[in-house]
Design a protein around this motif. Structure first.
Motif, PDB file in Angstrom:
ATOM      1  N   VAL A   1      35.952  39.340  37.056  1.00 26.77           N
ATOM      2  CA  VAL A   1      36.246  39.151  38.520  1.00 26.77           C
ATOM      3  C   VAL A   1      36.731  40.230  39.267  1.00 26.77           C
ATOM      4  O   VAL A   1      37.262  41.291  39.064  1.00 26.77           O
ATOM      5  N   GLN A   2      36.223  40.439  40.394  1.00 29.85           N
ATOM      6  CA  GLN A   2      36.144  41.374  41.363  1.00 29.85           C
ATOM      7  C   GLN A   2      37.076  41.194  42.504  1.00 29.85           C
ATOM      8  O   GLN A   2      37.090  39.987  43.102  1.00 29.85           O
ATOM      9  N   VAL A  92      51.231  51.175  48.958  1.00 25.87           N
ATOM     10  CA  VAL A  92      49.814  50.575  48.782  1.00 25.87           C
ATOM     11  C   VAL A  92      49.786  49.130  48.249  1.00 25.87           C
ATOM     12  O   VAL A  92      50.926  49.076  47.160  1.00 25.87           O
ATOM     13  N   TYR A  93      49.564  48.108  48.684  1.00 26.57           N
ATOM     14  CA  TYR A  93      49.317  46.965  48.372  1.00 26.57           C
ATOM     15  C   TYR A  93      48.187  46.387  47.468  1.00 26.57           C
ATOM     16  O   TYR A  93      46.936  46.725  47.830  1.00 26.57           O
ATOM     17  N   PHE A  94      48.376  45.828  46.471  1.00 21.46           N
ATOM     18  CA  PHE A  94      47.458  45.199  45.437  1.00 21.46           C
ATOM     19  C   PHE A  94      47.322  43.863  45.413  1.00 21.46           C
ATOM     20  O   PHE A  94      48.525  43.384  45.100  1.00 21.46           O
ATOM     21  N   CYS A  95      46.388  43.266  45.151  1.00 19.27           N
ATOM     22  CA  CYS A  95      46.317  41.896  44.718  1.00 19.27           C
ATOM     23  C   CYS A  95      45.859  41.748  43.205  1.00 19.27           C
ATOM     24  O   CYS A  95      45.010  42.715  42.597  1.00 19.27           O
ATOM     25  N   ALA A  96      46.172  40.853  42.427  1.00 20.78           N
ATOM     26  CA  ALA A  96      45.675  40.723  41.201  1.00 20.78           C
ATOM     27  C   ALA A  96      45.545  39.176  40.907  1.00 20.78           C
ATOM     28  O   ALA A  96      46.120  38.241  41.545  1.00 20.78           O
ATOM     29  N   ALA A  97      44.911  39.002  39.721  1.00 25.89           N
ATOM     30  CA  ALA A  97      44.501  37.791  39.339  1.00 25.89           C
ATOM     31  C   ALA A  97      44.476  37.579  37.981  1.00 25.89           C
ATOM     32  O   ALA A  97      44.281  38.360  37.001  1.00 25.89           O
ATOM     33  N   ARG A  98      44.895  36.181  37.442  1.00 23.88           N
ATOM     34  CA  ARG A  98      44.777  36.023  35.989  1.00 23.88           C
ATOM     35  C   ARG A  98      44.643  34.487  36.008  1.00 23.88           C
ATOM     36  O   ARG A  98      45.365  33.587  36.642  1.00 23.88           O
ATOM     37  N   ASP A  99      43.925  33.737  35.084  1.00 26.49           N
ATOM     38  CA  ASP A  99      43.607  32.411  35.002  1.00 26.49           C
ATOM     39  C   ASP A  99      44.867  31.688  34.303  1.00 26.49           C
ATOM     40  O   ASP A  99      45.059  30.644  34.407  1.00 26.49           O
ATOM     41  N   TRP A 100      45.734  32.503  33.409  1.00 26.65           N
ATOM     42  CA  TRP A 100      46.918  31.834  32.692  1.00 26.65           C
ATOM     43  C   TRP A 100      47.903  32.949  32.441  1.00 26.65           C
ATOM     44  O   TRP A 100      47.460  34.012  31.864  1.00 26.65           O
ATOM     45  N   ILE A 101      48.861  32.430  33.036  1.00 28.00           N
ATOM     46  CA  ILE A 101      50.294  33.643  33.011  1.00 28.00           C
ATOM     47  C   ILE A 101      51.460  32.891  32.662  1.00 28.00           C
ATOM     48  O   ILE A 101      51.722  31.826  32.967  1.00 28.00           O
ATOM     49  N   TYR A 112      42.939  41.183  36.336  1.00 34.12           N
ATOM     50  CA  TYR A 112      42.122  41.650  37.321  1.00 34.12           C
ATOM     51  C   TYR A 112      42.969  42.325  38.610  1.00 34.12           C
ATOM     52  O   TYR A 112      43.940  41.636  39.052  1.00 34.12           O
ATOM     53  N   TRP A 113      42.435  43.281  39.102  1.00 33.43           N
ATOM     54  CA  TRP A 113      43.106  44.231  40.054  1.00 33.43           C
ATOM     55  C   TRP A 113      42.298  44.383  41.222  1.00 33.43           C
ATOM     56  O   TRP A 113      40.726  44.937  40.993  1.00 33.43           O
ATOM     57  N   GLY A 114      42.592  44.440  42.730  1.00 37.45           N
ATOM     58  CA  GLY A 114      41.884  45.142  43.732  1.00 37.45           C
ATOM     59  C   GLY A 114      42.297  46.392  43.627  1.00 37.45           C
ATOM     60  O   GLY A 114      43.152  47.150  42.983  1.00 37.45           O
ATOM     61  N   GLN A 115      41.656  47.069  44.536  1.00 41.11           N
ATOM     62  CA  GLN A 115      41.658  48.585  44.737  1.00 41.11           C
ATOM     63  C   GLN A 115      42.828  48.856  45.505  1.00 41.11           C
ATOM     64  O   GLN A 115      43.153  50.071  45.440  1.00 41.11           O
ATOM     65  N   GLY A 116      43.598  48.063  46.177  1.00 41.60           N
ATOM     66  CA  GLY A 116      44.844  48.477  46.928  1.00 41.60           C
ATOM     67  C   GLY A 116      44.219  48.837  48.537  1.00 41.60           C
ATOM     68  O   GLY A 116      43.460  49.077  48.643  1.00 41.60           O
ATOM     69  N   THR A 117      45.374  48.375  49.297  1.00 38.79           N
ATOM     70  CA  THR A 117      45.284  48.605  50.711  1.00 38.79           C
ATOM     71  C   THR A 117      46.763  49.136  51.015  1.00 38.79           C
ATOM     72  O   THR A 117      47.533  48.810  50.708  1.00 38.79           O
ATOM     73  N   GLN A 118      46.403  50.385  52.174  1.00 38.86           N
ATOM     74  CA  GLN A 118      47.520  50.996  52.227  1.00 38.86           C
ATOM     75  C   GLN A 118      48.244  50.375  53.601  1.00 38.86           C
ATOM     76  O   GLN A 118      47.809  50.229  54.703  1.00 38.86           O
TER      77      GLN A 118
END
Length: 123
Positions: A1-2, A92-101, A112-118
């Protein structure tokens, strides 16, 4: 996942920004999504999270009432609407994902992690 986060920028205190995070996952609706942030010299911290359906959200006390997370599963996108921004929201703000937490506030649980946005908030 990207994951691809966008929407950051420079805003004055009291202003608003909306961040977006687009996922490449074929089954995006299976994933819990989270937003985290990291300010210079500080550890990454939890901002908020949203369940796979969008029916459940949770926020850090520091942003509760000012930030809102939503998602559009048809567009594979999660949003972070940030209102009444303060200089201390600069990070810097990051989005992240997981199917089970188990613990959605714990950044170590997200796979999974995004690259971040300032995001920079001027006083």
């Amino acid at each position: 996942v990207q994951l691809q986060a966008s929407g950051g920028g420079l805003v004055q205190a009291g202003g608003s920004l909306r961040l977006s995070c687009v996922a490449s996952a074929r089954t995006f609706s299976n994933y819990r999504m989270g937003w985290f942030r990291q300010a210079p010299g500080k550890e990454r911290e939890f901002v908020g999270t949203i369940s796979w359906s969008g029916g459940s959200t949770d926020y850090a006390d520091s942003v509760k009432g000012r930030f809102t997370i939503s998602r559009d599963n048809a567009k594979n996108t999660v949003y972070l609407q940030m209102n009444s921004l303060k200089p201390e929201d600069t990070a810097v703000y990051f989005c992240a994902a997981r199917d089970w937490i188990i613990s959605p506030r714990d950044d170590h649980e997200y796979r999974y992690w995004g690259q971040g946005t300032q995001v920079t908030v001027s006083s």
